[in-house]
Structure formats: structure tokens, C-alpha cells
Design a protein around this motif. Sequence first.
Motif, PDB file in Angstrom:
ATOM      1  N   ILE A   7       0.790  -1.203   0.002  1.00 44.45           N
ATOM      2  CA  ILE A   7       0.202  -0.018  -0.309  1.00 44.45           C
ATOM      3  C   ILE A   7       0.928   1.266   0.168  1.00 44.45           C
ATOM      4  CG2 ILE A   7      -1.662   1.516   1.509  1.00 44.45           C
ATOM      5  CD1 ILE A   7      -2.579  -1.309   2.349  1.00 44.45           C
ATOM      6  N   ASP A   8       1.748   1.454   0.669  1.00 42.12           N
ATOM      7  CA  ASP A   8       2.688   2.547   0.984  1.00 42.12           C
ATOM      8  C   ASP A   8       3.590   2.637  -0.475  1.00 42.12           C
ATOM      9  OD1 ASP A   8       2.067   2.699   3.610  1.00 42.12           O
ATOM     10  OD2 ASP A   8       3.573   1.823   4.191  1.00 42.12           O
ATOM     11  N   PHE A  10       2.616   1.656  -3.476  1.00 42.35           N
ATOM     12  CA  PHE A  10       1.613   1.983  -4.336  1.00 42.35           C
ATOM     13  C   PHE A  10       1.181   3.486  -4.158  1.00 42.35           C
ATOM     14  CE2 PHE A  10      -2.629   2.620  -5.781  1.00 42.35           C
ATOM     15  CZ  PHE A  10      -2.840   1.797  -6.992  1.00 42.35           C
ATOM     16  N   ARG A  11       1.078   3.936  -3.236  1.00 43.88           N
ATOM     17  CA  ARG A  11       0.728   5.493  -2.936  1.00 43.88           C
ATOM     18  C   ARG A  11       2.050   6.278  -3.173  1.00 43.88           C
ATOM     19  NH1 ARG A  11      -3.298   4.498   2.381  1.00 43.88           N
ATOM     20  NH2 ARG A  11      -5.275   4.026   0.900  1.00 43.88           N
ATOM     21  N   GLY A  15       0.690   4.265  -8.072  1.00 47.01           N
ATOM     22  CA  GLY A  15       0.430   2.942  -8.326  1.00 47.01           C
ATOM     23  C   GLY A  15       0.979   1.893  -9.082  1.00 47.01           C
ATOM     24  N   LEU A  27      -5.964  -0.439  -5.238  1.00 47.35           N
ATOM     25  CA  LEU A  27      -6.363  -0.426  -3.612  1.00 47.35           C
ATOM     26  C   LEU A  27      -7.755  -0.191  -3.240  1.00 47.35           C
ATOM     27  CD1 LEU A  27      -3.392   1.729  -2.094  1.00 47.35           C
ATOM     28  CD2 LEU A  27      -3.345  -0.603  -2.670  1.00 47.35           C
ATOM     29  N   THR A  29     -10.632   0.262  -0.552  1.00 49.21           N
ATOM     30  CA  THR A  29     -10.884   0.520   1.044  1.00 49.21           C
ATOM     31  C   THR A  29     -12.525   0.409   1.118  1.00 49.21           C
ATOM     32  OG1 THR A  29      -9.294   2.106   1.080  1.00 49.21           O
ATOM     33  CG2 THR A  29     -10.899   2.354   2.664  1.00 49.21           C
ATOM     34  N   THR A  40      -8.014  -1.098   4.101  1.00 48.20           N
ATOM     35  CA  THR A  40      -7.452  -1.012   2.675  1.00 48.20           C
ATOM     36  C   THR A  40      -6.614  -2.239   2.272  1.00 48.20           C
ATOM     37  OG1 THR A  40      -7.174   1.449   2.903  1.00 48.20           O
ATOM     38  CG2 THR A  40      -6.078   0.288   0.994  1.00 48.20           C
ATOM     39  N   GLU A  81      -8.432   3.036  -5.241  1.00 50.79           N
ATOM     40  CA  GLU A  81      -7.378   3.761  -5.983  1.00 50.79           C
ATOM     41  C   GLU A  81      -6.853   2.868  -6.816  1.00 50.79           C
ATOM     42  OE1 GLU A  81      -4.729   5.143  -2.767  1.00 50.79           O
ATOM     43  OE2 GLU A  81      -6.445   4.501  -1.448  1.00 50.79           O
ATOM     44  N   ARG A  84      -3.076   6.698  -9.915  1.00 47.14           N
ATOM     45  CA  ARG A  84      -3.206   7.999  -9.268  1.00 47.14           C
ATOM     46  C   ARG A  84      -4.607   8.592  -9.374  1.00 47.14           C
ATOM     47  NH1 ARG A  84       2.080  11.883 -10.710  1.00 47.14           N
ATOM     48  NH2 ARG A  84       0.839  13.039  -9.074  1.00 47.14           N
ATOM     49  N   THR A  86      -8.578   8.092  -8.042  1.00 46.05           N
ATOM     50  CA  THR A  86      -9.139   7.673  -7.013  1.00 46.05           C
ATOM     51  C   THR A  86     -10.933   7.904  -7.011  1.00 46.05           C
ATOM     52  OG1 THR A  86      -7.769   8.151  -5.057  1.00 46.05           O
ATOM     53  CG2 THR A  86      -9.815   8.045  -4.279  1.00 46.05           C
TER      54      THR A  86
END
Length: 269
Positions: A7-8, A10-11, A15, A27, A29, A40, A81, A84, A86
Motif C-alpha cells: 500500500i505504501d 503503491f501510494r 500505483g 487499492l 478501501t 484498505t 485507488e 493516481r 481515486t
Amino acid sequence: MFNQQIIDEFRANGGQVAMFPDARLLLMTSTGARSGESHTTPLGYLPDGGERLIVIASAGGSPKHPDWYHNVVAHPLVTVEAGRFTFQAKATVLTGQERDAAFARAVESDQGWAEYERKSGRQLPVVVLETVSSGPPQASSFGEVLRIVHDSIRRELALVRKELAASGPRLGAQLRINCLTACQGLHFHHTMEDNGMFPGLLAQHPELEQVVARLSEEHEKISVILARLQELLSAEGAGDVLAEVDRLIEELEAHLDYEEEQLIPILDA
């Protein structure tokens, strides 16, 4: 811990995750079925045309459905997500023939799904995520938004091209959908530019008339290639799909480069 690292990364990288360089990842959530708290989860996904994505509750072949599956059954509204971008989506669990057809497409594109199902001893649920509301990606300027959109188009076409090259003379059902979805996304982007961004820019910057005229002409050329691709994809064999995708990518790269060179300085001014 592993999921949080994904997750970290990816963000932090729009992506992209180094461990899965050619994967389509998102991702999701969801709201906890019991706790009501947000959770998430990184998931691989399959394009499903238009505003739909497919995810499969494999849990890596675990005998139990993953927690996120129970969450979306209880609370179908989720946040997705993708790269980039959302957006809000509604999760729907497929059943019967619709489920079986979607899962067969997934297996045809990657035998790993069949192995997960065999290992789990259960029928893996197939879930459609359908966009409810969306907007532009978070960015510091309009120029950055344009570049983000362009880069997402470039990446998806590169993935499709790689899949086509590996597919041999026969196109599987899922690969056809991947191609058609990429074509639809590109057509939508150009339609939005022709009907929205270009007229708005000309109203404020009439000196861009020749630039916009060239870009519009290039949209027409690309639309001809897209139409040809859709014809080939509706036929039984693979035909010249790979060659046509190569032609599309070549035309599109020159177009996107020129558009960014000419418009991003104006959009960022």
C-alpha cells in the motif's frame, strides 16, 4: 505488514509496485462488516469494459474467503485507488453463468486463478467494482493532470501490447476485453478534449488555433485506428491486432508528446 508495504509503495509511486511491475493493481478501501472501520486491501484486477473492474476473492488460495469479501457483501460502497486516480465504486458479487464466464476469462489469461481455486477447495467469488462517482487525479496543476492521464493511457497500452505479444495466434476473451477497454478509455479521453478542454483553451488562447487544429486532426487519425482495432477484435482470429496496436502506439506517442510540449506550459502558467 506485507500488505501495508504494498500500500505504501503503491501510494508513493503513483500505483507502481516494484514486485509486480506488469500487474494491474488497485487499492480497495472497504468498511468492516463487523467493526465498521475502514480497511484498505491491495488487489489485482481485470478490466471489464467501461467503468467496471473485476476482482477475485482468492486470498492466495486460502480455504476461507478474505475479510474484504465479507466487507463488500455487508457494505457494497467502496473507495478504489487505481494508479493516481481515486473513485467511489459499488461492489457486486457475480453469480451463476455471469460469475462462471468472468472466472473462465480470468483463468484463460492467468492459470494462477485456477490453481488458487483448486488449492482453496472453494469456489472463488468474483466481484465487479462499478464506478459510482469519479473525478480528476489529485495534482498540483492542470498540466500535471494531463500528464497523469497520458501516462495511464501509455501504461495500459503497453500492458495490452505485451499481453498480445505473448498470446500467440489466438486471442483469449479477457485479452479482447483488455484491448477494447483500453480503446474505450482513449476514445473517451479524446472526446473530452475535443468537446471541453480544446474549446476552453481556444477561448482564452486564440494563438493556439493551429496547435489545436493539429491535435484534432490527429484525434481523427487515431479514431480510424481504434475503429479498425474494434473490427479485428470482433473477428474470430487474432488477425493483425498486434500490428494495429503497434501502429496505434506509434501514432499516439507522437501525439501525446506534442500535446504535452505545447499545452502543459499553458496549463501550468
